[in-house]
Design an enzyme around this catalytic site. Structure first.
Site, PDB file in Angstrom:
ATOM      1  CB  SER A 131      -0.871   0.005   1.264  1.00  0.00           C
ATOM      2  OG  SER A 131      -1.498   1.268   1.443  1.00  0.00           O
ATOM      3  CE1 TYR A 176      -4.466  -2.108   5.088  1.00  0.00           C
ATOM      4  CE2 TYR A 176      -3.151  -0.170   4.578  1.00  0.00           C
ATOM      5  CZ  TYR A 176      -3.973  -1.209   4.167  1.00  0.00           C
ATOM      6  OH  TYR A 176      -4.290  -1.341   2.822  1.00  0.00           O
TER       7      TYR A 176
HETATM    8  P1  NAD Z   1     -11.498  -5.870   0.260  1.00  0.00           P
HETATM    9  O1  NAD Z   1     -11.878  -5.826   1.700  1.00  0.00           O
HETATM   10  O2  NAD Z   1     -12.488  -5.492  -0.774  1.00  0.00           O
HETATM   11  O3  NAD Z   1     -10.946  -7.308  -0.103  1.00  0.00           O
HETATM   12  C1  NAD Z   1     -10.134  -8.028   0.804  1.00  0.00           C
HETATM   13  C2  NAD Z   1     -10.556  -9.479   0.764  1.00  0.00           C
HETATM   14  O4  NAD Z   1      -9.715 -10.193   1.684  1.00  0.00           O
HETATM   15  C3  NAD Z   1     -12.007  -9.692   1.225  1.00  0.00           C
HETATM   16  O5  NAD Z   1     -12.719 -10.452   0.282  1.00  0.00           O
HETATM   17  C4  NAD Z   1     -11.858 -10.432   2.554  1.00  0.00           C
HETATM   18  O6  NAD Z   1     -12.911 -11.341   2.820  1.00  0.00           O
HETATM   19  C5  NAD Z   1     -10.524 -11.141   2.350  1.00  0.00           C
HETATM   20  N1  NAD Z   1      -9.916 -11.555   3.616  1.00  0.00           N
HETATM   21  C6  NAD Z   1      -9.808 -10.832   4.766  1.00  0.00           C
HETATM   22  N2  NAD Z   1      -9.248 -11.574   5.739  1.00  0.00           N
HETATM   23  C7  NAD Z   1      -8.980 -12.789   5.203  1.00  0.00           C
HETATM   24  C8  NAD Z   1      -8.406 -13.994   5.709  1.00  0.00           C
HETATM   25  N3  NAD Z   1      -7.981 -14.087   6.979  1.00  0.00           N
HETATM   26  N4  NAD Z   1      -8.295 -15.056   4.868  1.00  0.00           N
HETATM   27  C9  NAD Z   1      -8.717 -14.968   3.589  1.00  0.00           C
HETATM   28  N5  NAD Z   1      -9.272 -13.867   3.044  1.00  0.00           N
HETATM   29  C10 NAD Z   1      -9.398 -12.780   3.845  1.00  0.00           C
HETATM   30  O7  NAD Z   1     -10.199  -4.937   0.137  1.00  0.00           O
HETATM   31  P2  NAD Z   1      -9.512  -4.233  -1.121  1.00  0.00           P
HETATM   32  O8  NAD Z   1      -9.717  -2.767  -0.978  1.00  0.00           O
HETATM   33  O9  NAD Z   1      -9.884  -4.903  -2.387  1.00  0.00           O
HETATM   34  O10 NAD Z   1      -7.971  -4.513  -0.797  1.00  0.00           O
HETATM   35  C11 NAD Z   1      -7.255  -5.563  -1.411  1.00  0.00           C
HETATM   36  C12 NAD Z   1      -5.774  -5.393  -1.100  1.00  0.00           C
HETATM   37  O11 NAD Z   1      -5.308  -4.124  -1.583  1.00  0.00           O
HETATM   38  C13 NAD Z   1      -5.459  -5.406   0.400  1.00  0.00           C
HETATM   39  O12 NAD Z   1      -4.204  -6.009   0.617  1.00  0.00           O
HETATM   40  C14 NAD Z   1      -5.392  -3.936   0.750  1.00  0.00           C
HETATM   41  O13 NAD Z   1      -4.621  -3.693   1.903  1.00  0.00           O
HETATM   42  C15 NAD Z   1      -4.739  -3.382  -0.506  1.00  0.00           C
HETATM   43  N6  NAD Z   1      -4.973  -1.952  -0.724  1.00  0.00           N
HETATM   44  C16 NAD Z   1      -6.213  -1.477  -1.032  1.00  0.00           C
HETATM   45  C17 NAD Z   1      -6.381  -0.107  -1.257  1.00  0.00           C
HETATM   46  C18 NAD Z   1      -7.717   0.485  -1.641  1.00  0.00           C
HETATM   47  O14 NAD Z   1      -7.813   1.729  -1.742  1.00  0.00           O
HETATM   48  N7  NAD Z   1      -8.749  -0.303  -1.874  1.00  0.00           N
HETATM   49  C19 NAD Z   1      -5.299   0.762  -1.124  1.00  0.00           C
HETATM   50  C20 NAD Z   1      -4.048   0.226  -0.789  1.00  0.00           C
HETATM   51  C21 NAD Z   1      -3.896  -1.135  -0.588  1.00  0.00           C
END
Ligand code: NAD
Length: 262
Positions: free
Chosen positions: A150, A163
């Site tokens: 991130s 985080y």
């Molecule tokens: P999201 O919450 O939509 O998706 C995350 C998924 O991970 C969910 O489906 C959840 O059920 C699953 N999950 C959580 N705990 C789990 C576990 N213990 N075992 C298996 N699955 C598990 O989130 P997102 O926004 O799509 O983020 C995806 C990735 O991108 C993450 O690593 C997040 O930190 C990173 N990220 C997202 C953003 C953003 O703006 N959306 C920004 C920077 C980084």
């Protein structure tokens, strides 16, 4: 649902039932990959499979498989990777995307140790676990690992210690693994900035983005899931054969923007 010993490449995506992971899965399916999605949210995974069937995107629904897995559980991770190789016959890419995606787990002085561990385990420790159990399969075909970090690995707001630490750890884990697993396996991190995932959730989570939300980004908009998926697809392709150990920031320029008070 099952194709054995197919020459098509196979990706294992954690947290792929929703959000960015689902976007990456869609992108790879559209480009001929076979995909194993694992996610702790069983309902979201089943819904994703059903949506793929409904969409009747050629044969993509037959190239997608889903398992309910908690990526913090080593034996479950090991079993699901073994199952992936059994179902699809090979493994070419692991995309460590699962996380507790809310950076704000509470103020430092009241943050419980359990919450701290849960955030680090879900994102950082799970990336170690999948690599540990997938490496021998990835080595067979010259595979690749993507660890989702991130822009918060590089900059912070208050109350986001667990985080930020998990994502900073992922950047370091990425270059360490690249040294240990090369030359056969390349390892890269992707660091998204603000990505609008509202249309990619199990339940609609309408998010109204303001003009300012977009305008504050040097590129003039908030990020799309496709911005991340396209980069991941490139990094796991043979075209990226000279790229390993790096952290690739995809944030519309936000971490390069100098901000002065007016
Ligand atoms: P999201 O919450 O939509 O998706 C995350 C998924 O991970 C969910 O489906 C959840 O059920 C699953 N999950 C959580 N705990 C789990 C576990 N213990 N075992 C298996 N699955 C598990 O989130 P997102 O926004 O799509 O983020 C995806 C990735 O991108 C993450 O690593 C997040 O930190 C990173 N990220 C997202 C953003 C953003 O703006 N959306 C920004 C920077 C980084």
């Amino acid at each position: 649902m099952t194709l054995t010993h197919s020459p098509r490449k196979v990706a294992y995506i954690t947290g792929g039932a929703q959000g960015i992971g689902r976007g990456i899965s869609d992108h790879l399916l559209a480009n001929g990959w076979q995909v194993m999605v694992v996610d702790i949210d069983h309902e979201a995974g089943e819904q994703y499979l059903a949506d793929q069937c409904k969409a009747q995107q050629e044969d993509s629904n037959t190239r997608l498989s889903f398992q309910t897995v908690d990526v913090c559980d080593e034996s479950a991770v090991a079993a699901s990777i073994a199952q992936t190789v059994e179902v699809f016959g090979r493994l070419d890419a692991v995309i460590n995307n699962a996380a507790i995606a809310n950076p704000f787990q509470g103020a430092l002085e009241s943050l419980s140790l359990d919450s701290w561990h849960r955030v680090l385990d879900t994102s950082l420790t799970s990336s170690f676990l999948t690599a540990k159990h997938a490496a021998r399969h990835l080595r067979e075909h010259g595979g690749s690992i993507i660890n989702m970090a991130s822009s918060r690995a590089l900059q912070s707001e208050p109350d986001s210690e667990a985080y930020a630490a998990s994502k900073g750890g992922i950047v370091a884990l990425t270059h360490a693994m690249a040294m240990s697993l090369g030359p056969e396996i390349r390892v890269n991190a992707v660091s998204p900035g603000w990505i609008d995932v509202s249309d990619w959730q199990k339940t609609a989570q309408p998010e109204t983005l303001s003009a300012q939300d977009h305008a504050q980004h040097p590129v003039g908009r908030v990020g799309h899931v496709e911005d991340i998926a396209a980069l991941v697809a490139f990094l796991i392709s043979d075209k990226a054969g000279f790229i390993t150990g790096q952290n690739h920031v995809v944030d519309g320029g936000m971490t390069r923007k100098m901000i002065y008070q007016e």
